[in-house]
Design a protein around this motif. Structure first.
Motif, PDB file in Angstrom:
ATOM      1  N   ILE A  60       0.338  76.901  25.210  1.00 35.35           N
ATOM      2  CA  ILE A  60       0.192  77.580  26.508  1.00 35.35           C
ATOM      3  C   ILE A  60      -0.936  76.906  27.289  1.00 35.35           C
ATOM      4  O   ILE A  60      -0.901  76.831  28.510  1.00 35.35           O
ATOM      5  N   ALA A  61      -1.937  76.431  26.561  1.00 42.68           N
ATOM      6  CA  ALA A  61      -3.088  75.776  27.202  1.00 42.68           C
ATOM      7  C   ALA A  61      -3.732  74.842  26.192  1.00 42.68           C
ATOM      8  O   ALA A  61      -3.563  75.021  24.981  1.00 42.68           O
ATOM      9  N   SER A  62      -4.441  73.835  26.700  1.00 46.28           N
ATOM     10  CA  SER A  62      -5.140  72.876  25.841  1.00 46.28           C
ATOM     11  C   SER A  62      -6.419  72.452  26.521  1.00 46.28           C
ATOM     12  O   SER A  62      -6.469  72.394  27.755  1.00 46.28           O
ATOM     13  N   ASP A  63      -7.450  72.152  25.746  1.00 45.56           N
ATOM     14  CA  ASP A  63      -8.610  71.461  26.325  1.00 45.56           C
ATOM     15  C   ASP A  63      -9.037  70.372  25.339  1.00 45.56           C
ATOM     16  O   ASP A  63      -8.237  69.976  24.483  1.00 45.56           O
ATOM     17  N   ALA A  64     -10.254  69.881  25.447  1.00 44.34           N
ATOM     18  CA  ALA A  64     -10.670  68.726  24.652  1.00 44.34           C
ATOM     19  C   ALA A  64     -10.638  68.995  23.150  1.00 44.34           C
ATOM     20  O   ALA A  64     -10.488  68.068  22.347  1.00 44.34           O
ATOM     21  N   THR A  65     -10.764  70.261  22.748  1.00 46.78           N
ATOM     22  CA  THR A  65     -10.892  70.554  21.312  1.00 46.78           C
ATOM     23  C   THR A  65      -9.797  71.443  20.749  1.00 46.78           C
ATOM     24  O   THR A  65      -9.629  71.514  19.538  1.00 46.78           O
ATOM     25  N   THR A  66      -9.075  72.162  21.612  1.00 43.02           N
ATOM     26  CA  THR A  66      -8.254  73.282  21.142  1.00 43.02           C
ATOM     27  C   THR A  66      -6.896  73.335  21.831  1.00 43.02           C
ATOM     28  O   THR A  66      -6.786  73.006  23.014  1.00 43.02           O
ATOM     29  N   ASP A  67      -5.894  73.760  21.079  1.00 46.50           N
ATOM     30  CA  ASP A  67      -4.585  74.096  21.660  1.00 46.50           C
ATOM     31  C   ASP A  67      -4.315  75.576  21.407  1.00 46.50           C
ATOM     32  O   ASP A  67      -4.508  76.051  20.287  1.00 46.50           O
ATOM     33  N   TRP A  68      -3.860  76.282  22.440  1.00 50.23           N
ATOM     34  CA  TRP A  68      -3.563  77.711  22.340  1.00 50.23           C
ATOM     35  C   TRP A  68      -2.057  77.943  22.374  1.00 50.23           C
ATOM     36  O   TRP A  68      -1.366  77.364  23.233  1.00 50.23           O
ATOM     37  N   TYR A  69      -1.584  78.776  21.469  1.00 46.39           N
ATOM     38  CA  TYR A  69      -0.161  79.108  21.403  1.00 46.39           C
ATOM     39  C   TYR A  69       0.000  80.626  21.446  1.00 46.39           C
ATOM     40  O   TYR A  69      -0.884  81.365  21.028  1.00 46.39           O
ATOM     41  N   ARG A  70       1.166  81.062  21.900  1.00 43.85           N
ATOM     42  CA  ARG A  70       1.479  82.493  21.857  1.00 43.85           C
ATOM     43  C   ARG A  70       2.833  82.661  21.175  1.00 43.85           C
ATOM     44  O   ARG A  70       3.802  81.975  21.537  1.00 43.85           O
ATOM     45  N   ILE A  71       2.870  83.550  20.199  1.00 46.13           N
ATOM     46  CA  ILE A  71       4.103  83.817  19.459  1.00 46.13           C
ATOM     47  C   ILE A  71       4.326  85.324  19.418  1.00 46.13           C
ATOM     48  O   ILE A  71       3.406  86.092  19.119  1.00 46.13           O
ATOM     49  N   THR A  72       5.556  85.731  19.735  1.00 43.97           N
ATOM     50  CA  THR A  72       5.885  87.146  19.590  1.00 43.97           C
ATOM     51  C   THR A  72       6.754  87.322  18.350  1.00 43.97           C
ATOM     52  O   THR A  72       7.596  86.473  18.043  1.00 43.97           O
ATOM     53  N   GLN A  73       6.523  88.384  17.635  1.00 52.68           N
ATOM     54  CA  GLN A  73       7.372  88.754  16.488  1.00 52.68           C
ATOM     55  C   GLN A  73       8.400  89.721  17.045  1.00 52.68           C
ATOM     56  O   GLN A  73       8.062  90.840  17.410  1.00 52.68           O
ATOM     57  N   THR A  74       9.631  89.237  17.133  1.00 48.06           N
ATOM     58  CA  THR A  74      10.630  89.903  17.969  1.00 48.06           C
ATOM     59  C   THR A  74      11.914  90.197  17.216  1.00 48.06           C
ATOM     60  O   THR A  74      12.425  89.316  16.512  1.00 48.06           O
ATOM     61  N   PRO A  75      12.480  91.398  17.384  1.00 43.57           N
ATOM     62  CA  PRO A  75      13.817  91.643  16.844  1.00 43.57           C
ATOM     63  C   PRO A  75      14.857  90.990  17.750  1.00 43.57           C
ATOM     64  O   PRO A  75      14.678  90.958  18.967  1.00 43.57           O
ATOM     65  N   PHE A  76      15.895  90.458  17.179  1.00 43.16           N
ATOM     66  CA  PHE A  76      16.979  89.883  17.993  1.00 43.16           C
ATOM     67  C   PHE A  76      18.239  89.870  17.135  1.00 43.16           C
ATOM     68  O   PHE A  76      18.186  90.094  15.926  1.00 43.16           O
ATOM     69  N   VAL A  77      19.366  89.644  17.788  1.00 41.01           N
ATOM     70  CA  VAL A  77      20.614  89.551  17.050  1.00 41.01           C
ATOM     71  C   VAL A  77      21.026  88.085  17.016  1.00 41.01           C
ATOM     72  O   VAL A  77      21.230  87.466  18.055  1.00 41.01           O
ATOM     73  N   GLY A  78      21.074  87.522  15.834  1.00 40.15           N
ATOM     74  CA  GLY A  78      21.402  86.110  15.674  1.00 40.15           C
ATOM     75  C   GLY A  78      22.811  85.928  15.145  1.00 40.15           C
ATOM     76  O   GLY A  78      23.489  86.895  14.772  1.00 40.15           O
ATOM     77  N   GLU A  79      23.240  84.669  15.130  1.00 41.09           N
ATOM     78  CA  GLU A  79      24.564  84.346  14.601  1.00 41.09           C
ATOM     79  C   GLU A  79      24.365  83.362  13.457  1.00 41.09           C
ATOM     80  O   GLU A  79      24.486  82.155  13.620  1.00 41.09           O
ATOM     81  N   VAL A  80      24.013  83.911  12.293  1.00 38.94           N
ATOM     82  CA  VAL A  80      23.769  83.066  11.122  1.00 38.94           C
ATOM     83  C   VAL A  80      25.098  82.527  10.612  1.00 38.94           C
ATOM     84  O   VAL A  80      25.254  81.348  10.343  1.00 38.94           O
ATOM     85  N   LEU A  81      26.070  83.432  10.498  1.00 39.31           N
ATOM     86  CA  LEU A  81      27.426  83.050  10.123  1.00 39.31           C
ATOM     87  C   LEU A  81      28.225  82.950  11.414  1.00 39.31           C
ATOM     88  O   LEU A  81      28.087  83.814  12.287  1.00 39.31           O
ATOM     89  N   PRO A  82      29.040  81.914  11.573  1.00 34.82           N
ATOM     90  CA  PRO A  82      29.780  81.764  12.829  1.00 34.82           C
ATOM     91  C   PRO A  82      30.583  83.030  13.164  1.00 34.82           C
ATOM     92  O   PRO A  82      31.329  83.532  12.322  1.00 34.82           O
ATOM     93  N   GLY A  83      30.362  83.567  14.349  1.00 28.85           N
ATOM     94  CA  GLY A  83      31.123  84.725  14.805  1.00 28.85           C
ATOM     95  C   GLY A  83      30.668  86.059  14.236  1.00 28.85           C
ATOM     96  O   GLY A  83      31.305  87.073  14.475  1.00 28.85           O
ATOM     97  N   VAL A  84      29.569  86.075  13.495  1.00 24.64           N
ATOM     98  CA  VAL A  84      29.078  87.327  12.907  1.00 24.64           C
ATOM     99  C   VAL A  84      27.685  87.616  13.475  1.00 24.64           C
ATOM    100  O   VAL A  84      26.817  86.751  13.456  1.00 24.64           O
ATOM    101  N   ALA A  85      27.487  88.833  13.987  1.00 19.83           N
ATOM    102  CA  ALA A  85      26.190  89.210  14.556  1.00 19.83           C
ATOM    103  C   ALA A  85      25.286  89.770  13.457  1.00 19.83           C
ATOM    104  O   ALA A  85      25.691  90.671  12.719  1.00 19.83           O
ATOM    105  N   THR A  86      24.076  89.246  13.355  1.00 21.85           N
ATOM    106  CA  THR A  86      23.138  89.673  12.315  1.00 21.85           C
ATOM    107  C   THR A  86      21.787  90.011  12.943  1.00 21.85           C
ATOM    108  O   THR A  86      21.148  89.143  13.541  1.00 21.85           O
ATOM    109  N   PRO A  87      21.338  91.270  12.831  1.00 23.55           N
ATOM    110  CA  PRO A  87      19.996  91.608  13.327  1.00 23.55           C
ATOM    111  C   PRO A  87      18.927  90.902  12.485  1.00 23.55           C
ATOM    112  O   PRO A  87      18.978  90.929  11.256  1.00 23.55           O
ATOM    113  N   LEU A  88      17.990  90.257  13.177  1.00 18.51           N
ATOM    114  CA  LEU A  88      16.937  89.481  12.506  1.00 18.51           C
ATOM    115  C   LEU A  88      15.608  89.758  13.187  1.00 18.51           C
ATOM    116  O   LEU A  88      15.568  90.304  14.286  1.00 18.51           O
ATOM    117  N   TRP A  89      14.525  89.350  12.528  1.00 12.08           N
ATOM    118  CA  TRP A  89      13.204  89.348  13.157  1.00 12.08           C
ATOM    119  C   TRP A  89      12.720  87.914  13.166  1.00 12.08           C
ATOM    120  O   TRP A  89      12.699  87.257  12.117  1.00 12.08           O
TER     121      TRP A  89
END
Ligand code: C2O
Ligand code: CU
Ligand code: CU
Length: 529
Positions: A60-89
């Motif tokens: 998200i930002a960087s300076d001479a010494t540091t890089d900053w990141y932002r990550i959300t831990q989010t529920p979502f519905v993925g498609e692990v198996l083709p055509g199958v909806a799977t709730p994941l985090w």
């Protein structure tokens, strides 16, 4: 209530009685594998799904010494198996989460925002989280201490010094008592640290340097992940995922590739082999580049272990396919499904021959330079099942909690060297033991020298049934309290985890109170001012 002690012969009798086995509160043999309840037609045939690697996260930002990141831990519905909806985090709503790339000497700050629901959709627990960057000597308050939890709605900034040698790390959830469920739902990802020495080596890089994040799951009728930890003994799925995809196929050129193998499974260990019988060259272990590459036919990878291997496809014809297979390990046997992992399909000549070598001299891991003669103490850790709980020397994390987090297994000074002897007395199970903060050297297995793949710095060591493994550990560079636990995370949660303390305790590095999570609006992320 004490655990009934059954010999193998008793067990055999019990299983011959069939239904009697069901009444047992706990059986010491290998846990049965979960079987997906989904129609078999919904599972893809192995090697029909294309391979993909997780995206690299931008700061998200960087300076001479540091890089900053932002990550959300989010529920979502993925498609692990083709055509199958799977709730994941997922971290940022993907499984596995995005890869973070860092450079030695530059600091990383990662804001982790817990946006998980108030309770798990089927298991009903509150998904508090704690994020651990496995392989990083972070200060205790940024180490993902299990009891340093962020509740849904809270956020916390984790600071990582990137002080060690180049290596493959991973970040994953570590929330007390629910690590296994949270990791199973998808909260795991890689983190790559580079340094000048690694950058100068002519080893495969860029598009020839790919993560192989292994996990195993099974599916319920409705496509959701099926959870069964068999009385806290372990979770074994019947579908092997590589970077979140079932048994994928990767197109490769006629040249060398580097694979960053991470076993992110909850409980399953793997014994990996190439279908052609050709060797893999192990170039790095948990703690980074080995002194010299080691050629292996079979690579055993316990949970949380990382191995970087180079595979040479240059002598294979266009159109040839090679499968990376799993021969299985005791307690986690392989069958038709779990015996298959990933397929490589040779598409044509190399479009680049850069970084197509494996030099004889790679790295010089600091942990391997420590002499056993400098060890001051030898301590013993017995991994055992007692009163229905997994324990280390009879102790559990609840004992640590009950002591106000003061109880420690060892209290070395910064710079001290000790030998830790780890003994697995539980029948039917392996225990991949992980020590936070430090890399160590494997001195011996059952009195014999360690196998070739373990001739590098490690932070997690596979301790199979009946084995005694001796580790040489030097403590530092940080001080404070750090966890030691089994990385079969179903064991860790119930409750095979203790801690040790390096140097003095001080409030400024208290793992829980020094940097508590926050709630409410987030502060801006980036350089101050
Ligand atoms: Cu990868 Cu304490 O864990
Ligand atoms: Cu760790
Ligand atoms: Cu264990």
């Amino acid at each position: 209530m004490d655990t009934p002690a059954l010999s193998r012969r008793d067990l055999l009798k019990v299983s011959l009685l069939g239904a009697a086995a069901v009444a047992l509160p706990w059986h010491p043999g290998p846990s049965p594998q979960g079987t997906s309840r989904l129609a078999a037609s919904k599972l893809p045939r192995p090697y029909t799904v294309p391979f993909a690697a997780p995206p690299v996260l931008r700061p998200i930002a960087s300076d001479a010494t540091t890089d900053w990141y932002r990550i959300t831990q989010t529920p979502f519905v993925g498609e692990v198996l083709p055509g199958v909806a799977t709730p994941l985090w997922g971290y940022n709503g993907m499984v596995p989460g995005p890869t973070i790339k860092a450079r030695q000497g530059r600091q990383t700050v990662v804001r982790q925002v817990n946006q998980l629901p108030a309770t798990h959709p089927t298991l009903g627990y509150v998904p508090w989280t704690s994020t651990h960057l496995h392989g990083m000597p972070a200060k205790p308050q940024f180490d993902g201490y299990a009891s340093d939890v962020s509740q849904p709605g809270e956020w916390k900034d984790y600071v990582y010094p990137n002080s060690g040698a180049a290596r493959t790390l991973w970040y994953h959830d570590h929330g007390v008592h629910h690590t296994a469920e949270n990791v199973y739902m998808g909260l795991a990802a890689q983190y790559h640290l580079t340094d000048p020495q690694e950058e100068q080596l002519p080893i495969p890089k860029g598009r020839y340097d790919l993560p192989l994040i292994l996990s195993d799951v099974s599916f319920a009728e409705d496509g959701s992940l099926l959870w069964d930890d068999h009385g806290h003994t372990g979770v074994l799925g019947d579908v092997v995922l590589v970077n979140g995809r079932p048994w994928p196929t990767l197109p490769v050129e006629q040249r060398r590739y580097r694979f960053r193998v991470l076993n992110a499974s909850v409980s399953r260990g793997y014994a990996l082999e190439l279908s052609t019988g050709q060797p893999m060259q192990v170039i790095a272990t948990d703690g980074g580049l080995m002194a010299a590459p080691q050629s292996v036919q079979r690579l055993r990878v316990g949970t949380a272990e990382r191995y970087e291997v180079v595979v040479d496809f240059s002598s294979l014809g266009v159109g040839a396919t090679v499968q990376l297979r799993n021969a299985g390990v005791p307690g986690a046997p392989a069958d038709a499904g779990t015996g298959e992992v990933v397929q490589f399909e040779v598409t044509g000549p190399a479009t680049s021959t850069e970084g197509n070598e494996v030099p004889d001299a790679l790295g010089n891991p600091a942990a391997m330079a420590v002499s056993p003669a400098s060890a001051r103490v030898t301590r013993t850790m017995r991994l055992d099942r007692r009163r229905g709980l997994w324990t280390i020397n009879g102790e559990t994390w609840d004992d640590v909690v009950a002591s106000g987090f003061t109880r420690v297994f060892a209290d070395p000074a910064v710079g001290d060297v000790e030998i830790w002897e780890v003994e697995n007395r539980s029948r039917g199970w392996s225990h991949p033991l992980h020590t936070h903060l430090v890399d160590f050297q494997v001195l011996s297995r059952n009195g014999a020298p360690p196998p070739a793949q373990e001739l590098g710095a490690k932070d997690t060591v596979y301790v199979a049934e009946g084995e005694v493994v001796r580790l040489l550990v030097q403590f530092g560079p940080e001080h404070g309290r750090y966890m030691i636990h089994c990385h079969n995370v179903a064991h860790e949660d119930h409750d095979m985890m203790i801690q040790y303390q390096v140097g003095p305790y001080d409030a400024a590095s208290d793992p829980i109170t020094a940097a508590p999570p926050r709630s409410g609006p987030e502060t801006p992320l980036g350089p101050p001012g």
